[in-house]
Write a protein that holds these residues in place. Structure first.
Motif, PDB file in Angstrom:
ATOM      1  N   HIS A  38      -4.333   9.579 -14.105  1.00  0.00           N
ATOM      2  CA  HIS A  38      -3.075  10.013 -14.732  1.00  0.00           C
ATOM      3  C   HIS A  38      -1.841   9.431 -14.049  1.00  0.00           C
ATOM      4  CE1 HIS A  38      -5.335  12.750 -17.232  1.00  0.00           C
ATOM      5  NE2 HIS A  38      -5.885  13.317 -16.165  1.00  0.00           N
ATOM      6  N   HIS A  39      -2.004   8.810 -12.884  1.00  0.00           N
ATOM      7  CA  HIS A  39      -0.840   8.323 -12.154  1.00  0.00           C
ATOM      8  C   HIS A  39      -0.804   6.795 -12.160  1.00  0.00           C
ATOM      9  CE1 HIS A  39      -4.193   8.347  -9.293  1.00  0.00           C
ATOM     10  NE2 HIS A  39      -3.592   7.324  -8.713  1.00  0.00           N
ATOM     11  N   ASP A  40       0.416   6.241 -12.120  1.00  0.00           N
ATOM     12  CA  ASP A  40       0.585   4.797 -11.958  1.00  0.00           C
ATOM     13  C   ASP A  40       0.255   4.417 -10.518  1.00  0.00           C
ATOM     14  OD1 ASP A  40       1.438   4.666 -14.598  1.00  0.00           O
ATOM     15  OD2 ASP A  40       3.547   4.923 -14.064  1.00  0.00           O
ATOM     16  N   HIS A  41       0.078   3.127 -10.286  1.00  0.00           N
ATOM     17  CA  HIS A  41      -0.271   2.662  -8.933  1.00  0.00           C
ATOM     18  C   HIS A  41       0.993   2.150  -8.239  1.00  0.00           C
ATOM     19  CE1 HIS A  41      -2.651   1.260  -5.659  1.00  0.00           C
ATOM     20  NE2 HIS A  41      -2.372  -0.010  -5.852  1.00  0.00           N
ATOM     21  N   LYS A  42       1.389   2.830  -7.169  1.00  0.00           N
ATOM     22  CA  LYS A  42       2.635   2.497  -6.472  1.00  0.00           C
ATOM     23  C   LYS A  42       2.329   1.791  -5.160  1.00  0.00           C
ATOM     24  CE  LYS A  42       7.102   4.599  -5.354  1.00  0.00           C
ATOM     25  NZ  LYS A  42       7.865   5.860  -5.382  1.00  0.00           N
ATOM     26  N   ILE A  43       2.987   0.643  -4.970  1.00  0.00           N
ATOM     27  CA  ILE A  43       2.784  -0.154  -3.758  1.00  0.00           C
ATOM     28  C   ILE A  43       4.114  -0.266  -3.012  1.00  0.00           C
ATOM     29  CG2 ILE A  43       2.146  -2.428  -2.860  1.00  0.00           C
ATOM     30  CD1 ILE A  43       0.450  -2.805  -5.385  1.00  0.00           C
ATOM     31  N   ILE A  44       4.091   0.029  -1.725  1.00  0.00           N
ATOM     32  CA  ILE A  44       5.283  -0.153  -0.887  1.00  0.00           C
ATOM     33  C   ILE A  44       5.296  -1.597  -0.397  1.00  0.00           C
ATOM     34  CG2 ILE A  44       6.424   0.549   1.257  1.00  0.00           C
ATOM     35  CD1 ILE A  44       5.229   3.316   0.845  1.00  0.00           C
ATOM     36  N   LEU A  45       6.418  -2.277  -0.626  1.00  0.00           N
ATOM     37  CA  LEU A  45       6.531  -3.694  -0.267  1.00  0.00           C
ATOM     38  C   LEU A  45       7.135  -3.846   1.127  1.00  0.00           C
ATOM     39  CD1 LEU A  45       7.942  -4.956  -3.683  1.00  0.00           C
ATOM     40  CD2 LEU A  45       5.570  -5.099  -2.892  1.00  0.00           C
ATOM     41  N   CYS A  46       6.556  -4.747   1.903  1.00  0.00           N
ATOM     42  CA  CYS A  46       7.124  -4.998   3.228  1.00  0.00           C
ATOM     43  C   CYS A  46       8.464  -5.725   3.078  1.00  0.00           C
ATOM     44  CB  CYS A  46       6.154  -5.816   4.073  1.00  0.00           C
ATOM     45  SG  CYS A  46       5.919  -7.505   3.516  1.00  0.00           S
ATOM     46  N   PRO A  47       9.354  -5.638   4.045  1.00  0.00           N
ATOM     47  CA  PRO A  47      10.700  -6.227   3.933  1.00  0.00           C
ATOM     48  C   PRO A  47      10.679  -7.730   3.635  1.00  0.00           C
ATOM     49  CG  PRO A  47      10.592  -4.739   5.810  1.00  0.00           C
ATOM     50  CD  PRO A  47       9.197  -4.877   5.306  1.00  0.00           C
ATOM     51  N   TYR A  48       9.704  -8.471   4.188  1.00  0.00           N
ATOM     52  CA  TYR A  48       9.666  -9.916   3.969  1.00  0.00           C
ATOM     53  C   TYR A  48       9.484 -10.239   2.491  1.00  0.00           C
ATOM     54  CZ  TYR A  48       8.487  -9.317   8.896  1.00  0.00           C
ATOM     55  OH  TYR A  48       8.481  -8.919  10.206  1.00  0.00           O
ATOM     56  N   MET A 100      -5.189   2.782  -1.410  1.00  0.00           N
ATOM     57  CA  MET A 100      -4.315   1.610  -1.398  1.00  0.00           C
ATOM     58  C   MET A 100      -4.817   0.525  -2.351  1.00  0.00           C
ATOM     59  SD  MET A 100      -1.794   2.238   0.569  1.00  0.00           S
ATOM     60  CE  MET A 100      -1.122   0.591   0.769  1.00  0.00           C
ATOM     61  N   LEU A 101      -6.137   0.461  -2.515  1.00  0.00           N
ATOM     62  CA  LEU A 101      -6.737  -0.542  -3.399  1.00  0.00           C
ATOM     63  C   LEU A 101      -6.910  -0.014  -4.816  1.00  0.00           C
ATOM     64  CD1 LEU A 101      -9.473  -1.873  -0.950  1.00  0.00           C
ATOM     65  CD2 LEU A 101      -7.392  -3.103  -1.663  1.00  0.00           C
ATOM     66  N   ASP A 102      -6.592   1.271  -5.027  1.00  0.00           N
ATOM     67  CA  ASP A 102      -6.806   1.935  -6.314  1.00  0.00           C
ATOM     68  C   ASP A 102      -8.277   1.894  -6.700  1.00  0.00           C
ATOM     69  OD1 ASP A 102      -5.506   3.401  -8.458  1.00  0.00           O
ATOM     70  OD2 ASP A 102      -6.135   1.782  -9.762  1.00  0.00           O
TER      71      ASP A 102
END
Length: 354
Positions: A268-278, A351-353
């Motif tokens: 039911h949830h979308d997959h959210k990824i936190i992006l590193c600053p680079y 993290m890999l869903d």
């Protein structure tokens, strides 16, 4: 003599069977019988299409049904319904129904690849056959034809698809068996089957990143490669990425992949990824260089996105990583190294869903 009679004239043959003329003058055989206390009529067919001997044989069959306590009219309706269902339930029709269901579960790319593979490798051989008449040997023949061209992975996926659609057919009452189950035995087992080529140490992975920086790769493919490496998202999600999925203004920046684009569609949830600053900064610069386009990695025409093959080819040929590392391999690298560093298995899977 019969045709000289008037409509509704009857000629009895005994045992309740008679020949009668319709209003149009067509002679037809009918059988009079009683069932559950009510008088009924059973139509045998027209004369001379149904001759006297054939009509008598049908009368004997009707009598047998009555002795067994069955209604002959209802028995014929059931027989015709079963025949119609059998004619409609070809392998091809079940494939269509199964794919229609899977379209809502699979990603667009996975659905299209599966549909094309079935149409190319399976339907020409099995499509017109009744689904319940197909045997393991028939399925094995299809799979072995794929194996002869060296496509072991495709053969395995085709067998899995056929097995899946037969489970669907069994649930629908269209088939009693699953002929694809035993066919797994004709497919050679590969070492590390199911895993993409992947490097599993930091030194080698760092070398891939450094060599990609100086390689002659188009800017779109190069950034797609870097986003793959630092997000460990599936390559299909990378090439299909759209700017509306990214929040590059927040800290930390995030990429939210809609669930309908993910391989697993039953959550039911979308997959959210936190992006590193680079990577977030590289994406901001990249966006400022592009004309208005919703795709993060537009093709040369600007109307579509780059293909996954363009990224995979860069790994195989430009970087010389054939059978060593692939874009999808970053997921295996992340899974192995993260667990080696002490991260919980469930966290890595999230993290890999997976």
């Amino acid at each position: 003599f019969i045709r000289q009679g008037k409509p509704h004239t009857t000629f009895s043959d005994g045992g309740g069977m008679f020949l009668t003329l319709t209003k149009s003058g067509t002679p037809v055989w009918r059988i009079k019988f009683r069932f559950n206390g009510k008088q009924r009529l059973y139509s045998v067919g027209s004369y001379p299409s149904v001759g006297l001997q054939a009509a008598r044989e049908e009368r004997d069959r009707v009598k047998g049904l009555l002795r067994a306590g069955n209604d002959p009219v209802q028995a014929r309706r059931l027989s015709r319904a079963v025949a119609k269902v059998s004619a409609d339930n070809t392998f091809s029709s079940v494939v269509a129904d199964w794919l229609s269901m899977k379209e809502g579960e699979w990603s667009e790319i996975h659905y299209e690849k599966s549909r094309r593979a079935l149409e190319r490798d399976v339907l020409p051989t099995l499509g017109a056959l009744p689904v319940d008449d197909i045997t393991p040997a028939m399925v094995a023949g299809v799979v072995e034809a794929i194996l002869k061209r060296g496509a072991i992975d495709t053969a395995g996926k085709i067998r899995q698809h056929i097995s899946g659609l037969y489970r669907f057919a069994q649930a629908k009452g269209l088939s009693r068996n699953n002929p694809a189950d035993a066919v797994r035995e004709v497919i050679p087992r590969k070492k590390n089957a199911g895993r993409m080529a992947a490097l599993l140490d930091f030194k080698s992975l760092g070398d891939v990143l450094r060599r990609a920086e100086i390689a002659r790769i188009s800017p779109a493919v190069k950034l797609a490669h870097r986003l793959t490496a630092f997000s460990v998202a599936r390559i299909s999600n990378i090439v299909q990425a759209e700017w509306e999925e990214f929040d590059l203004k927040s800290s930390p920046a995030t990429w939210t992949i809609p669930r309908e684009k993910m391989k697993a569609r039953d959550r039911h949830h979308d997959h959210k990824i936190i992006l590193c600053p680079y990577i977030a900064n590289e994406l901001r610069v990249w966006r400022s260089m592009l004309n208005e386009n919703n795709y993060v990695f537009p093709s040369h025409s600007g109307k579509k996105h780059i293909s996954r093959e363009s990224v995979e080819k860069a790994y195989r040929e430009t970087l010389g990583l054939r059978d060593k590392h692939s874009p999808h391999g970053w997921r295996s690298s992340f899974s192995t190294l993260a667990r080696d560093e002490g991260f919980e298995k469930d966290v890595v899977a999230m993290m890999l869903d997976h």
